[in-house]
Design a protein around this motif. Structure first.
Motif, PDB file in Angstrom:
ATOM      1  N   VAL A  62       0.839  -1.185   0.000  1.00  0.00           N
ATOM      2  CA  VAL A  62       0.000   0.000   0.000  1.00  0.00           C
ATOM      3  C   VAL A  62       0.881   1.244   0.000  1.00  0.00           C
ATOM      4  O   VAL A  62       2.074   1.177   0.307  1.00  0.00           O
ATOM      5  CB  VAL A  62      -0.965   0.041   1.210  1.00  0.00           C
ATOM      6  CG1 VAL A  62      -1.860  -1.191   1.242  1.00  0.00           C
ATOM      7  CG2 VAL A  62      -0.214   0.187   2.523  1.00  0.00           C
ATOM      8  N   GLU A  63       0.257   2.370  -0.327  1.00  0.00           N
ATOM      9  CA  GLU A  63       0.933   3.662  -0.287  1.00  0.00           C
ATOM     10  C   GLU A  63       0.159   4.584   0.641  1.00  0.00           C
ATOM     11  O   GLU A  63      -1.082   4.603   0.619  1.00  0.00           O
ATOM     12  CB  GLU A  63       0.990   4.264  -1.685  1.00  0.00           C
ATOM     13  CG  GLU A  63       1.690   5.612  -1.730  1.00  0.00           C
ATOM     14  CD  GLU A  63       1.797   6.156  -3.141  1.00  0.00           C
ATOM     15  OE1 GLU A  63       1.746   7.382  -3.296  1.00  0.00           O
ATOM     16  OE2 GLU A  63       1.917   5.347  -4.087  1.00  0.00           O
ATOM     17  N   VAL A  64       0.877   5.359   1.441  1.00  0.00           N
ATOM     18  CA  VAL A  64       0.257   6.351   2.313  1.00  0.00           C
ATOM     19  C   VAL A  64      -0.163   7.538   1.452  1.00  0.00           C
ATOM     20  O   VAL A  64       0.649   8.087   0.706  1.00  0.00           O
ATOM     21  CB  VAL A  64       1.229   6.798   3.434  1.00  0.00           C
ATOM     22  CG1 VAL A  64       0.620   7.905   4.281  1.00  0.00           C
ATOM     23  CG2 VAL A  64       1.628   5.607   4.300  1.00  0.00           C
ATOM     24  N   THR A  65      -1.441   7.914   1.540  1.00  0.00           N
ATOM     25  CA  THR A  65      -1.954   9.014   0.718  1.00  0.00           C
ATOM     26  C   THR A  65      -2.300  10.262   1.536  1.00  0.00           C
ATOM     27  O   THR A  65      -2.569  11.311   0.964  1.00  0.00           O
ATOM     28  CB  THR A  65      -3.199   8.574  -0.078  1.00  0.00           C
ATOM     29  OG1 THR A  65      -4.210   8.147   0.841  1.00  0.00           O
ATOM     30  CG2 THR A  65      -2.851   7.460  -1.046  1.00  0.00           C
ATOM     31  N   ARG A  66      -2.329  10.134   2.862  1.00  0.00           N
ATOM     32  CA  ARG A  66      -2.555  11.271   3.741  1.00  0.00           C
ATOM     33  C   ARG A  66      -1.884  10.997   5.075  1.00  0.00           C
ATOM     34  O   ARG A  66      -1.940   9.874   5.570  1.00  0.00           O
ATOM     35  CB  ARG A  66      -4.054  11.517   3.971  1.00  0.00           C
ATOM     36  CG  ARG A  66      -4.344  12.946   4.521  1.00  0.00           C
ATOM     37  CD  ARG A  66      -5.605  13.088   5.373  1.00  0.00           C
ATOM     38  NE  ARG A  66      -5.475  12.346   6.611  1.00  0.00           N
ATOM     39  CZ  ARG A  66      -6.047  11.176   6.865  1.00  0.00           C
ATOM     40  NH1 ARG A  66      -6.810  10.584   6.000  1.00  0.00           N
ATOM     41  NH2 ARG A  66      -5.856  10.568   8.020  1.00  0.00           N
TER      42      ARG A  66
END
Length: 132
Positions: A62-66
């Motif tokens: 996953v990627e951190v978006t906030r």
């Protein structure tokens, strides 16, 4: 970019749930050390999505978006937003991680109850290689 590992019981929230939703708020972390890790995350950081419980395996990325925002009534508890990047070609089990000498110092293996933990660059590369 920093790397992390996020644990979730697949019966509560699974990789397939994340794929279906397209993004999620990583809420409900109620451990001080894990909350500090969430607070350290920045947009663009990557994390392994790890199924705890009976599966015990890293299954996706996953990627951190906030970055962190308050989760609930107490300021010390926070959540971050994440989106799926891709599933791992092959799940990397806890047993395989424990058997790999290059992962001996991995935080998740040293503090197994921690739901959010850092992953070093070398550990990230090792787990990626194990997933192929």
């Amino acid at each position: 970019m920093a790397y992390w590992l996020l644990k979730s019981e697949p019966e509560s929230y699974s990789w397939d749930d994340l794929l279906a939703e397209g993004q999620t708020e990583w809420t409900g972390v109620r451990n001080a050390a894990a909350a500090l890790h969430l607070k350290a995350m920045t947009v663009g950081d990557r994390a392994f999505f790890y199924h705890s419980g009976k599966d015990k395996a890293a299954v996706g990325m996953v990627e951190v978006t906030r970055t962190a925002q308050q989760d609930g009534d107490e300021a010390r508890w926070v959540s971050v937003a994440v989106k799926p990047i891709e599933p791992l070609a092959k799940a990397v089990t806890l047993a395989a991680m424990k058997a790999e000498p290059k992962l001996a110092g991995m935080e998740m293996l040293r503090q197994s109850r921690l739901s959010v933990s850092p992953v070093s660059d070398a550990q990230w590369a090792t787990i990626l290689a194990m997933s192929r």
